[in-house]
Every structure is written in C-alpha cells, then in structure tokens.
Design a protein around this motif. Structure first.
Motif, PDB file in Angstrom:
ATOM      1  N   LYS A 176     -25.417 -10.778 -13.832  1.00  0.00           N
ATOM      2  CA  LYS A 176     -25.031 -12.075 -13.718  1.00  0.00           C
ATOM      3  C   LYS A 176     -26.621 -12.984 -13.361  1.00  0.00           C
ATOM      4  N   SER A 178     -28.038 -15.488 -14.418  1.00  0.00           N
ATOM      5  CA  SER A 178     -28.005 -16.808 -13.977  1.00  0.00           C
ATOM      6  C   SER A 178     -27.940 -17.255 -12.684  1.00  0.00           C
ATOM      7  N   VAL A 179     -27.370 -16.196 -11.813  1.00  0.00           N
ATOM      8  CA  VAL A 179     -27.230 -16.553 -10.433  1.00  0.00           C
ATOM      9  C   VAL A 179     -27.430 -15.751  -9.511  1.00  0.00           C
ATOM     10  N   SER A 183     -29.278  -9.400 -10.056  1.00  0.00           N
ATOM     11  CA  SER A 183     -29.013  -9.405 -11.522  1.00  0.00           C
ATOM     12  C   SER A 183     -30.326  -9.515 -12.131  1.00  0.00           C
ATOM     13  N   ARG A 184     -31.193 -10.274 -11.618  1.00  0.00           N
ATOM     14  CA  ARG A 184     -32.354 -10.591 -12.245  1.00  0.00           C
ATOM     15  C   ARG A 184     -33.356  -9.430 -12.396  1.00  0.00           C
ATOM     16  N   ARG A 187     -31.668  -6.833 -14.761  1.00  0.00           N
ATOM     17  CA  ARG A 187     -32.023  -7.489 -16.323  1.00  0.00           C
ATOM     18  C   ARG A 187     -33.391  -6.701 -16.586  1.00  0.00           C
ATOM     19  N   ASN A 205     -23.746 -11.159 -19.777  1.00  0.00           N
ATOM     20  CA  ASN A 205     -23.423 -11.551 -18.473  1.00  0.00           C
ATOM     21  C   ASN A 205     -21.938 -11.085 -18.263  1.00  0.00           C
TER      22      ASN A 205
END
Ligand code: IPM
Ligand code: MN
Length: 363
Positions: A176, A178-179, A183-184, A187, A205
C-alpha cells in the motif's frame, strides 16, 4: 537425523495430524532418519494441562528438535475465551523465540496450479510486544510498524526461489505504497529484486490485489507481501480454493541452521474449529501439505525425495476420492478424516500405525 516435535494444540488440531504422524512413525520404524517427539502441550489445551499456553517444557522440546509439526492453536471446546483469552500468543511467542520470521503458505487450488504466499511474520505489522501500547480506553493504542530492508530482502529471496520453481506464471508483490513508508520500502525492494533476479514482480496495491484474487479466474503463482496483508490475502486465496483446509503453512527461519533448536514450524493454516472437535470429519489436506513442506525442508529427508511421494499420493486421493464435507455439494457422497488418511497412506504403500496422536482433551 531430523527431530520433529509434535504440538497438536487445540480443537481439531490433534485429529488433523493423525495421518501425517502415522506416516512419520512408519518412517521411524523403518529406520529412516526421523525422530518424532511429543505431543507437547500448547495453546488452550496447554493452558488446560499446565496453566500456561506455551509451557517451558514445550519450549525446551523445541530446543531439542529441528522442526515442529503443529495442528492448530485457538479455541478448544469447554474453555471460554474469558478463561484463556489469547492462545494465539503462544504461536507468536514461539515465532519470536526461534526467530521463525518468514511464512510460506501453499494453497492447493482444485483444478489449478498451487498459489504460494510469502510474507514476513516478525517485524512490520507483526512487531514484537515492545512495538505496542495498549489503550486504557482514554489514551490512544499504538502499533508501530518497522520493516528492516535486510528482512524484507530475505522475504523476496524466498519468493524468487518459489517463482523460479513455477516459471511462466505471474508473481505479484503486494503493498500500500500510497500510504505506508514500509510499503514504499517494500516496493523499492520489489523493483531491485526484479532487476537482480530476473523474476518479474508486478507491484499491486493490496485493495486491488484482493479484488483481483476474487474476480479473476487465473491466480498468481506467488504473492509476496507484508505480514498482515499476507495473512488476509492467504485467506482470500483459500476461499478461492474452496476451503481453508487446502493450505499448508511453513513458518521458517531462513538461516536454516540445524542443531540449535527448531528452524521451522509446519501446520495446516486453518483454525482449531472447536465445534468440530472429535467429529473426525475435517479435511486433512492442509496437514498433508504441511508434511510435504517439512519433508522438503529437512535436508536428510529432502534427499530421500519423500516430499514428492507424499504430494503425489495426496493429489491422487484428492483427484479420485469423494470429497470431504467442506468441498462437497449438498447431498453428495463424502469421506471423513480417517478414510481420507487411509487412502493417502494406502497410496504411499505404508502399513502405518493408526493410533491417534493424542486423545482429545475437553475442558
Ligand atoms: C495465521 C494466523 C496467525 C497469524 C495468528 C494466529 C497469529 O492468523 O497463521 O494465519 O496472523 O499469522
Ligand atoms: Mn490468518
């Protein structure tokens, strides 16, 4: 020699292991390098027997073993959740004690190839108790999410191994981004692992992943994701397969250092089904899948190729026998746990000892 400690746990946990344990005991009698120890108290039944869900005796037995074969941890008939509120804490404590930090789940989807879900189960959403602050009802509750790049990379490395074993199929990395900062990071490592390994991780996502897993016929071969996302998505994949009983779960320490306590815990992924305890109707596929993983994990057993034989026997029974109740359409013929096991053992050609793992204890 591989020492396997049995922790049947709660509810249907004991009966669900009967088939795999009969097989392991047969290997032991035949002089193969297997030693089965236990059953040891664990979970709600551990609390019933000893007053604690993870007794010191059980942790000691794990120190003397190479792997655990477990049934289920959760509720048990006759014991209320007020009396024994959080038996699952025993499983979490065991993971932390032996640093079993990655979970690899294999879901057998009828008529389709397997789906493997790889996730961290220490760190991230599965941080240790010191990452949590309980609320008193006034102050906020807090769960800190911390993911160390080296630990995420290990999860990807395991996912790469599985993706390579199932070439040509889709591999997804779920987050996720974007939040969450975690998660970044996830990724970023997904991208670098795609480049370095040649295995393409498609970034999806988590909300979209849930949608696709329900909506589209084709399922990915490998899903690599953070612990909590994987916990949820593995249940979604089980729903697609038709039953929570179609999933084997391996909880591993990827260092794989044998000789200083358990290196992995194998179990069916389903819960303890307290209301079905003693019915001997449950589908033992997840236990057999857990056994397949166990036999592939222990180097001396893997060398014998037993995991392939067991998987073949299991598949042949699933393909030819009437289903267990969980997969049957209304009114159809079904087989129960014992008949299912009997057929697998017969397909394996073993004259096994069918004594139950442990008598079912009611509170
Ligand atoms: C699972 C369970 C566990 C988890 C619980 C019992 C801690 O839900 O094995 O899927 O969340 O990992
Ligand atoms: Mn779960």
């Amino acid at each position: 020699m591989s020492t396997i400690a049995l922790l049947p746990g709660d509810g249907i946990g004991a009966e669900i292991l009967d088939g795999p344990v009969a097989y392991l005991r047969q290997l032991e009698r035949e002089g193969l390098p297997v030693r089965v120890t236990g059953p040891f108290p664990y979970g709600t039944t551990g609390w019933l027997q000893t007053g604690t869900t993870l007794p010191a005796e059980t942790v000691e037995a794990c120190r003397d073993a190479d792997v655990v074969l477990s049934g289920a941890v959760g509720s048990h008939p006759g014991v209320s959740s007020d009396e024994c509120p959080n038996p699952e804490a025993a499983l979490i404590a065991l993971r932390h004690e032996f640093d079993l930090r990655i979970s690899v789940r294999t879901v057998r989807v009828p008529g389709r190839p397997d789906v493997v879900i790889v996730r961290n189960i220490i760190g991230g959403a599965y941080g240790s108790p010191d990452q949590r602050v309980e609320s008193d009802g006034v102050r906020p509750a807090e769960d800190r999410l911390v993911l160390d790049p080296a630990h995420v990379q290990e999860v990807f490395d395991i996912a790469v191994e599985h993706a390579r074993a199932m070439p040509g199929r889709r591999t997804i990395s779920v987050d996720k981004a974007s939040v969450y900062a975690t998660s970044r990071l996830w990724r970023r490592l997904s991208r670098s692992t795609s480049e370095s390994s040649g295995v393409v991780f498609e970034n999806v996502n988590v909300d979209r992943a849930a949608y696709e897993l329900v909506k589209y016929d084709d399922l990915p071969a490998v899903i690599v994701t953070e612990g909590l996302f994987g916990d949820i998505l593995s249940d979604v994949v089980c729903a697609r397969a038709g039953s929570p009983a179609l999933c084997g779960s391996a909880t591993i320490n990827p260092d794989r250092t044998f000789g200083s306590g358990i290196t992995a815990l194998f179990e069916p992924a389903h819960g303890s089904s307290p209301h079905r305890t003693g019915s001997r109707r449950s589908n033992p596929t997840g236990s057999w899948l857990a056994l397949v993983d166990l036999l592939a994990w222990c180097p001396d057993l893997a060398a014998l190729g037993l995991h392939r034989q067991v998987r073949q026997a299991l598949d042949s029974v699933i393909e030819t026998a009437p289903p267990t109740y969980d997969l049957a359409s209304p009114g159809a013929d079904t087989i129960d746990l014992d008949e299912f096991n009997e057929r697998v053992l017969e397909a394996l050609g073993t004259g096994c000892d069918r004594r139950p793992v442990a008598p079912t204890t009611n509170g």
